[in-house]
Design a protein around this motif. Sequence first.
Motif, PDB file in Angstrom:
ATOM      1  N   SER A   1       0.274  -1.800   0.872  1.00 55.32           N
ATOM      2  CA  SER A   1       0.919  -2.008   2.172  1.00 55.32           C
ATOM      3  C   SER A   1      -0.164  -2.235   3.207  1.00 55.32           C
ATOM      4  CB  SER A   1       1.775  -0.797   2.546  1.00 55.32           C
ATOM      5  OG  SER A   1       0.980   0.371   2.633  1.00 55.32           O
ATOM      6  N   THR A   2       0.085  -3.144   4.110  1.00 49.23           N
ATOM      7  CA  THR A   2      -0.938  -3.516   5.095  1.00 49.23           C
ATOM      8  C   THR A   2      -0.627  -3.039   6.504  1.00 49.23           C
ATOM      9  OG1 THR A   2       0.166  -5.659   5.391  1.00 49.23           O
ATOM     10  CG2 THR A   2      -1.633  -5.538   3.777  1.00 49.23           C
ATOM     11  N   THR A   3       0.545  -2.449   6.707  1.00 46.68           N
ATOM     12  CA  THR A   3       0.903  -1.974   8.051  1.00 46.68           C
ATOM     13  C   THR A   3       1.241  -0.491   7.988  1.00 46.68           C
ATOM     14  OG1 THR A   3       3.207  -2.633   7.668  1.00 46.68           O
ATOM     15  CG2 THR A   3       1.788  -4.207   8.805  1.00 46.68           C
ATOM     16  N   PRO A   4       0.799   0.312   8.940  1.00 48.06           N
ATOM     17  CA  PRO A   4      -0.073  -0.097  10.060  1.00 48.06           C
ATOM     18  C   PRO A   4      -1.530  -0.281   9.633  1.00 48.06           C
ATOM     19  CG  PRO A   4       0.363   2.231  10.197  1.00 48.06           C
ATOM     20  CD  PRO A   4       1.188   1.729   9.044  1.00 48.06           C
ATOM     21  N   THR A   5      -1.935   0.437   8.579  1.00 49.78           N
ATOM     22  CA  THR A   5      -3.284   0.270   8.026  1.00 49.78           C
ATOM     23  C   THR A   5      -3.159   0.076   6.523  1.00 49.78           C
ATOM     24  OG1 THR A   5      -3.503   2.680   7.758  1.00 49.78           O
ATOM     25  CG2 THR A   5      -4.365   1.708   9.805  1.00 49.78           C
ATOM     26  N   PRO A   6      -4.139  -0.595   5.882  1.00 51.97           N
ATOM     27  CA  PRO A   6      -4.061  -0.820   4.439  1.00 51.97           C
ATOM     28  C   PRO A   6      -4.003   0.493   3.663  1.00 51.97           C
ATOM     29  CG  PRO A   6      -5.734  -2.209   5.422  1.00 51.97           C
ATOM     30  CD  PRO A   6      -5.324  -1.225   6.477  1.00 51.97           C
ATOM     31  N   ALA A   7      -3.041   0.588   2.743  1.00 52.90           N
ATOM     32  CA  ALA A   7      -2.894   1.773   1.899  1.00 52.90           C
ATOM     33  C   ALA A   7      -2.381   1.327   0.536  1.00 52.90           C
ATOM     34  CB  ALA A   7      -1.953   2.787   2.529  1.00 52.90           C
ATOM     35  N   LEU A   8      -2.802   2.045  -0.491  1.00 57.90           N
ATOM     36  CA  LEU A   8      -2.482   1.672  -1.863  1.00 57.90           C
ATOM     37  C   LEU A   8      -1.743   2.809  -2.559  1.00 57.90           C
ATOM     38  CD1 LEU A   8      -2.881  -0.493  -4.101  1.00 57.90           C
ATOM     39  CD2 LEU A   8      -5.012   0.697  -4.706  1.00 57.90           C
ATOM     40  N   THR A   9      -0.649   2.466  -3.231  1.00 56.07           N
ATOM     41  CA  THR A   9       0.109   3.424  -4.027  1.00 56.07           C
ATOM     42  C   THR A   9      -0.045   3.056  -5.500  1.00 56.07           C
ATOM     43  OG1 THR A   9       1.716   3.831  -2.275  1.00 56.07           O
ATOM     44  CG2 THR A   9       2.380   4.394  -4.504  1.00 56.07           C
TER      45      THR A   9
ATOM     46  N   THR B   1      -6.904   7.380  -6.599  1.00 54.84           N
ATOM     47  CA  THR B   1      -5.972   8.458  -6.943  1.00 54.84           C
ATOM     48  C   THR B   1      -6.706   9.788  -6.823  1.00 54.84           C
ATOM     49  OG1 THR B   1      -6.486   8.502  -9.318  1.00 54.84           O
ATOM     50  CG2 THR B   1      -4.740   6.985  -8.585  1.00 54.84           C
ATOM     51  N   PRO B   2      -6.004  10.852  -6.478  1.00 54.38           N
ATOM     52  CA  PRO B   2      -6.644  12.177  -6.505  1.00 54.38           C
ATOM     53  C   PRO B   2      -7.010  12.537  -7.943  1.00 54.38           C
ATOM     54  CG  PRO B   2      -4.573  12.225  -5.290  1.00 54.38           C
ATOM     55  CD  PRO B   2      -4.607  10.923  -5.996  1.00 54.38           C
ATOM     56  N   PRO B   3      -8.041  13.361  -8.128  1.00 53.73           N
ATOM     57  CA  PRO B   3      -8.414  13.729  -9.500  1.00 53.73           C
ATOM     58  C   PRO B   3      -7.382  14.645 -10.138  1.00 53.73           C
ATOM     59  CG  PRO B   3      -9.743  14.930  -7.908  1.00 53.73           C
ATOM     60  CD  PRO B   3      -8.947  13.938  -7.120  1.00 53.73           C
ATOM     61  N   THR B   4      -7.097  14.389 -11.396  1.00 53.70           N
ATOM     62  CA  THR B   4      -6.272  15.282 -12.214  1.00 53.70           C
ATOM     63  C   THR B   4      -7.214  16.203 -12.974  1.00 53.70           C
ATOM     64  OG1 THR B   4      -4.499  13.654 -12.447  1.00 53.70           O
ATOM     65  CG2 THR B   4      -4.592  15.417 -14.082  1.00 53.70           C
ATOM     66  N   MET B   5      -7.146  17.501 -12.686  1.00 55.97           N
ATOM     67  CA  MET B   5      -8.079  18.453 -13.281  1.00 55.97           C
ATOM     68  C   MET B   5      -7.620  18.866 -14.674  1.00 55.97           C
ATOM     69  SD  MET B   5     -10.227  18.400 -10.903  1.00 55.97           S
ATOM     70  CE  MET B   5     -11.381  19.561 -11.667  1.00 55.97           C
ATOM     71  N   LEU B   6      -8.567  18.956 -15.579  1.00 55.08           N
ATOM     72  CA  LEU B   6      -8.297  19.371 -16.954  1.00 55.08           C
ATOM     73  C   LEU B   6      -8.829  20.779 -17.177  1.00 55.08           C
ATOM     74  CD1 LEU B   6      -9.314  16.104 -18.868  1.00 55.08           C
ATOM     75  CD2 LEU B   6      -7.040  16.789 -18.076  1.00 55.08           C
TER      76      LEU B   6
ATOM     77  N   VAL C   1      -7.481  14.887 -27.491  1.00 57.61           N
ATOM     78  CA  VAL C   1      -6.740  13.784 -26.883  1.00 57.61           C
ATOM     79  C   VAL C   1      -5.953  14.312 -25.695  1.00 57.61           C
ATOM     80  CG1 VAL C   1      -5.039  11.964 -27.264  1.00 57.61           C
ATOM     81  CG2 VAL C   1      -6.560  12.652 -29.135  1.00 57.61           C
ATOM     82  N   TRP C   2      -5.967  13.537 -24.578  1.00 56.11           N
ATOM     83  CA  TRP C   2      -5.191  13.883 -23.395  1.00 56.11           C
ATOM     84  C   TRP C   2      -4.301  12.697 -23.017  1.00 56.11           C
ATOM     85  CZ3 TRP C   2     -10.636  14.154 -23.216  1.00 56.11           C
ATOM     86  CH2 TRP C   2     -11.172  15.441 -23.339  1.00 56.11           C
ATOM     87  N   SER C   3      -3.062  12.981 -22.669  1.00 60.54           N
ATOM     88  CA  SER C   3      -2.148  11.988 -22.088  1.00 60.54           C
ATOM     89  C   SER C   3      -1.953  12.367 -20.627  1.00 60.54           C
ATOM     90  CB  SER C   3      -0.816  11.973 -22.834  1.00 60.54           C
ATOM     91  OG  SER C   3      -0.998  11.518 -24.161  1.00 60.54           O
ATOM     92  N   LEU C   4      -2.328  11.477 -19.724  1.00 58.75           N
ATOM     93  CA  LEU C   4      -2.401  11.811 -18.304  1.00 58.75           C
ATOM     94  C   LEU C   4      -1.595  10.831 -17.468  1.00 58.75           C
ATOM     95  CD1 LEU C   4      -6.259  12.429 -18.093  1.00 58.75           C
ATOM     96  CD2 LEU C   4      -4.485  14.146 -18.432  1.00 58.75           C
ATOM     97  N   SER C   5      -1.180  11.310 -16.314  1.00 62.77           N
ATOM     98  CA  SER C   5      -0.546  10.477 -15.304  1.00 62.77           C
ATOM     99  C   SER C   5      -1.352  10.616 -14.017  1.00 62.77           C
ATOM    100  CB  SER C   5       0.903  10.906 -15.074  1.00 62.77           C
ATOM    101  OG  SER C   5       1.491  10.168 -14.029  1.00 62.77           O
ATOM    102  N   LEU C   6      -1.918   9.500 -13.559  1.00 59.66           N
ATOM    103  CA  LEU C   6      -2.702   9.497 -12.328  1.00 59.66           C
ATOM    104  C   LEU C   6      -1.862   8.861 -11.237  1.00 59.66           C
ATOM    105  CD1 LEU C   6      -6.163   8.312 -13.737  1.00 59.66           C
ATOM    106  CD2 LEU C   6      -5.227  10.630 -13.612  1.00 59.66           C
ATOM    107  N   ASN C   7      -1.640   9.598 -10.148  1.00 59.23           N
ATOM    108  CA  ASN C   7      -0.758   9.134  -9.075  1.00 59.23           C
ATOM    109  C   ASN C   7      -1.465   9.243  -7.731  1.00 59.23           C
ATOM    110  OD1 ASN C   7       1.874   8.854 -10.672  1.00 59.23           O
ATOM    111  ND2 ASN C   7       1.288  10.973 -11.103  1.00 59.23           N
ATOM    112  N   GLY C   8      -1.448   8.142  -6.994  1.00 60.88           N
ATOM    113  CA  GLY C   8      -1.972   8.137  -5.639  1.00 60.88           C
ATOM    114  C   GLY C   8      -0.963   7.472  -4.710  1.00 60.88           C
ATOM    115  N   THR C   9      -0.498   8.194  -3.694  1.00 58.94           N
ATOM    116  CA  THR C   9       0.535   7.693  -2.780  1.00 58.94           C
ATOM    117  C   THR C   9      -0.088   7.353  -1.435  1.00 58.94           C
ATOM    118  OG1 THR C   9       2.201   9.075  -3.871  1.00 58.94           O
ATOM    119  CG2 THR C   9       2.749   8.195  -1.698  1.00 58.94           C
ATOM    120  N   GLU C  10      -0.019   6.066  -1.106  1.00 57.59           N
ATOM    121  CA  GLU C  10      -0.523   5.562   0.179  1.00 57.59           C
ATOM    122  C   GLU C  10      -1.943   6.071   0.461  1.00 57.59           C
ATOM    123  OE1 GLU C  10       2.294   6.390   3.243  1.00 57.59           O
ATOM    124  OE2 GLU C  10       3.786   4.997   2.462  1.00 57.59           O
TER     125      GLU C  10
END
Length: 240
Positions: free
Chosen positions: A76-84, A123-128, A140-149
């Motif tokens: 998203s580019t408004t109001p400032t660039p952010a990535l989800t 994305t924020p770090p996912t701690m193990l 083996v690890w199965s992970l979900s990395l999520n970063g919101t805006e």
Amino acid sequence: MDTVALHSPPSVASHPPSTMDAQRMRRRKFYFFCIFIIIYSIFVVSPMAILLTFSSLTPSPNFTLHDFKLSTFNLSTTPTPALTTNLLLTISATNKDEFNEYDKAFHFEKLGVYASYMDQQITPPTMLPTMYLRSPGVMVWSLSLNGTEVPVTPGLAAYLVQDVTVGNVLISVEVRGRLRSKSGYLSRRYRLKVSCREYIMFRNESDVIGFGLKRPFVEGCDVRVKPLKTVMQILTSPFH
């Protein structure tokens, strides 16, 4: 009258020690020297040689990136660039050290996994949890990395749009933490840095960056380890 000359007995100190005493003294000095060499070798040379040998054996865990799915990657580019971002992945660590005849084990501590684009964390770090990996062994690890805006710079957003227009975006999965390598009674701590970089195929949807899918694959990662202490620091403070 006859004159009798009186002579005082010779001084014992004026005579050098006998040959037998000199040989006995040299033999005693040689015995003391041999005992000193043996004690020095046992308590100084041998521990230093073992420590230097162990310190020169840099641990080499193997990290492999398996299933990789980028389900959300919206800019998203408004109001400032952010990535989800929403990223699903499977990653494994293998202990196949070439010196595994010594039963070298790896202790992974404070491991954090996150995604980055052009060296910027997205994305924020996912701690193990702390883990113990024997040789040989696989984890083996199965992970979900999520970063919101997550805020990104305007320049980075422009590069991202260009990459998507071309159809390929280079995403990097980063692992940071500490590694403790243990062999017998000896252990040493290292900084662990793992980078797994992959190109993702994208397609545009409406006015935002859509999503990319990556089929299952097996790709090795770049692994770097750096000692927390130098060999000289270990030798000067072996109990810390």
